[in-house]
Design a protein around this motif. Sequence first.
Motif, PDB file in Angstrom:
ATOM      1  N   LYS A   1     -14.743   5.240   3.599  1.00  0.00           N
ATOM      2  CA  LYS A   1     -15.908   6.128   3.636  1.00  0.00           C
ATOM      3  C   LYS A   1     -16.308   6.579   2.237  1.00  0.00           C
ATOM      4  CE  LYS A   1     -17.595  10.342   5.901  1.00  0.00           C
ATOM      5  NZ  LYS A   1     -17.240  11.453   6.848  1.00  0.00           N
ATOM      6  N   THR A   2     -15.310   6.849   1.394  1.00  0.00           N
ATOM      7  CA  THR A   2     -15.601   7.307   0.034  1.00  0.00           C
ATOM      8  C   THR A   2     -15.888   6.147  -0.920  1.00  0.00           C
ATOM      9  OG1 THR A   2     -13.237   7.265  -0.534  1.00  0.00           O
ATOM     10  CG2 THR A   2     -14.149   9.342   0.295  1.00  0.00           C
ATOM     11  N   GLY A   3     -15.544   4.930  -0.517  1.00  0.00           N
ATOM     12  CA  GLY A   3     -15.769   3.772  -1.379  1.00  0.00           C
ATOM     13  C   GLY A   3     -14.803   3.695  -2.542  1.00  0.00           C
ATOM     14  N   ARG A   4     -13.642   4.340  -2.413  1.00  0.00           N
ATOM     15  CA  ARG A   4     -12.706   4.387  -3.529  1.00  0.00           C
ATOM     16  C   ARG A   4     -11.523   3.437  -3.364  1.00  0.00           C
ATOM     17  NH1 ARG A   4     -12.571  11.025  -4.263  1.00  0.00           N
ATOM     18  NH2 ARG A   4     -14.780  11.222  -4.852  1.00  0.00           N
ATOM     19  N   GLY A   5     -11.597   2.586  -2.370  1.00  0.00           N
ATOM     20  CA  GLY A   5     -10.494   1.665  -2.144  1.00  0.00           C
ATOM     21  C   GLY A   5     -10.208   0.786  -3.350  1.00  0.00           C
ATOM     22  N   GLN A   6     -11.258   0.339  -4.022  1.00  0.00           N
ATOM     23  CA  GLN A   6     -11.068  -0.540  -5.179  1.00  0.00           C
ATOM     24  C   GLN A   6     -10.390   0.186  -6.341  1.00  0.00           C
ATOM     25  OE1 GLN A   6     -14.728  -1.793  -6.983  1.00  0.00           O
ATOM     26  NE2 GLN A   6     -15.711   0.203  -6.779  1.00  0.00           N
TER      27      GLN A   6
ATOM     28  N   PHE B   1       0.868  -1.180   0.000  1.00  0.00           N
ATOM     29  CA  PHE B   1       0.000   0.000   0.000  1.00  0.00           C
ATOM     30  C   PHE B   1       0.900   1.223   0.000  1.00  0.00           C
ATOM     31  CE2 PHE B   1      -2.637   3.350   1.719  1.00  0.00           C
ATOM     32  CZ  PHE B   1      -3.913   3.071   1.253  1.00  0.00           C
ATOM     33  N   ASP B   2       0.609   2.179  -0.871  1.00  0.00           N
ATOM     34  CA  ASP B   2       1.409   3.388  -0.971  1.00  0.00           C
ATOM     35  C   ASP B   2       0.517   4.585  -0.653  1.00  0.00           C
ATOM     36  OD1 ASP B   2       2.757   5.756  -2.082  1.00  0.00           O
ATOM     37  OD2 ASP B   2       4.189   4.319  -2.897  1.00  0.00           O
TER      38      ASP B   2
ATOM     39  N   LYS C   1      -5.894   6.378   9.198  1.00  0.00           N
ATOM     40  CA  LYS C   1      -6.796   7.490   8.887  1.00  0.00           C
ATOM     41  C   LYS C   1      -7.091   7.545   7.385  1.00  0.00           C
ATOM     42  CE  LYS C   1      -5.041  10.315  12.732  1.00  0.00           C
ATOM     43  NZ  LYS C   1      -4.370  11.582  13.099  1.00  0.00           N
ATOM     44  N   ILE C   2      -6.058   7.347   6.584  1.00  0.00           N
ATOM     45  CA  ILE C   2      -6.261   7.332   5.136  1.00  0.00           C
ATOM     46  C   ILE C   2      -7.158   6.171   4.746  1.00  0.00           C
ATOM     47  CG2 ILE C   2      -5.103   6.936   2.924  1.00  0.00           C
ATOM     48  CD1 ILE C   2      -2.743   8.524   3.951  1.00  0.00           C
ATOM     49  N   LEU C   3      -6.926   5.024   5.367  1.00  0.00           N
ATOM     50  CA  LEU C   3      -7.733   3.838   5.068  1.00  0.00           C
ATOM     51  C   LEU C   3      -9.201   4.075   5.430  1.00  0.00           C
ATOM     52  CD1 LEU C   3      -7.446   0.955   4.009  1.00  0.00           C
ATOM     53  CD2 LEU C   3      -7.153   0.197   6.374  1.00  0.00           C
ATOM     54  N   LYS C   4      -9.433   4.733   6.552  1.00  0.00           N
ATOM     55  CA  LYS C   4     -10.801   5.039   6.969  1.00  0.00           C
ATOM     56  C   LYS C   4     -11.474   5.971   5.971  1.00  0.00           C
ATOM     57  CE  LYS C   4     -13.400   6.735  10.978  1.00  0.00           C
ATOM     58  NZ  LYS C   4     -13.288   7.277  12.374  1.00  0.00           N
TER      59      LYS C   4
END
Length: 397
Positions: free
Chosen positions: A175-180, A104-105, A168-171
Amino acid sequence: MIIHPLITKTEELSALCERLAKSDFVTVDTEFMRENTYWPELCLVQIANTEEAAAVDPKADGLDLSPLLDLLTDNEDVLKVFHAGGQDVEIIYNFTGRTPHPIFDTQIAMMAISQSEQIGYSNLVESWQGLTIDKGARFTDWSRRPLTERQIEYAIGDVTHLAKIFPKILKRLMKTGRGQWLDQEMEKLADPANYRNDPTEAWKRIKAAGRNAAMLGRLKAIAEWREIEAQGKNIPRGRIARDETLADLASHPPKQQSDLAKVRGLSQGWKDNDIGKRLMNTIAKSSPLTDDEMPPRAPRGAPLGKEGSLVADLLKLLLKIRAREIDVAARLLARSEDLELLAAGVRKNLPILEGWRYEVFGHDALDLVEGKLAFAVVDGKLKMTRVEDAEEVPVTE
């Protein structure tokens, strides 16, 4: 958080890695020198989780890095978190032939939750923690020993701050649903192919005008020769010869070794020394590229010609508007070259016409090219409107 003294013993490193292997994630950073060598010289490795942090001295006598390298490359249960980690991953690959995974970057992640294209680490820390990093040790010579307490403290700070910021970034991503959105980008970062140093491919990084097969064949041969020379001497490739010099040699090959003295970028000594002789032999043995080796012709600019550049400009404007609307870095949505290809009529194998990029931006980009979207100023802001939804304005005489 527990900050350990500088680790110089294999037993200490093994114990640390055994504990870290039970973590959900570790944050990682390296300090290295590469100004005077071909291969980056690893000088320090920093690693942390939420409970402890340490700096590891790769230059310590008798220290075996295997426990650390195995944790980074073999343990799939621990996420490895970097910030702008490309060069760190390269160093690990050089040691092991493997890359950290999963990875993860945070610099890449920030592109999905802000308009930051390449946020620096100090700005990341200031943004998320309100702290200003002391940059006094930033340009230190990390290869010199002993390291000072200030240097070690500065280096460890790179992973202790990151261990607090990453959750915090992961949270925010969740929340935004942009992880994918980032899955593909992270897999690219971890792809070993990005770090394989194949001398036969070195010519592709050099800018050379024209598509002459013989010229490109010479460029391929001498670029490979330069890589091997630089690797053997462990010096930067530019110390052998610069890219522009190689391109010049490929375009205007010298007839005899004495002509090397006239080549810009080479010293007089090349006209009769051994390295000059090896270069001349390489040029003499080079052969034109085959049809399969020739670089593909870029469709850029065709078939729209000059109009295509205007369409590309409109697409770039649309990209800026969309990035601002959803607070995301424009470069994550689309590359300029892809927009130019779209404007030129290309519809296949474009990332912006696939997956989430199509849903977020590519669909509208395609509609703009096909005349289904138009620009409008609403409340002083530039926005897009659908042509079919706009009311027809009557023409008055």
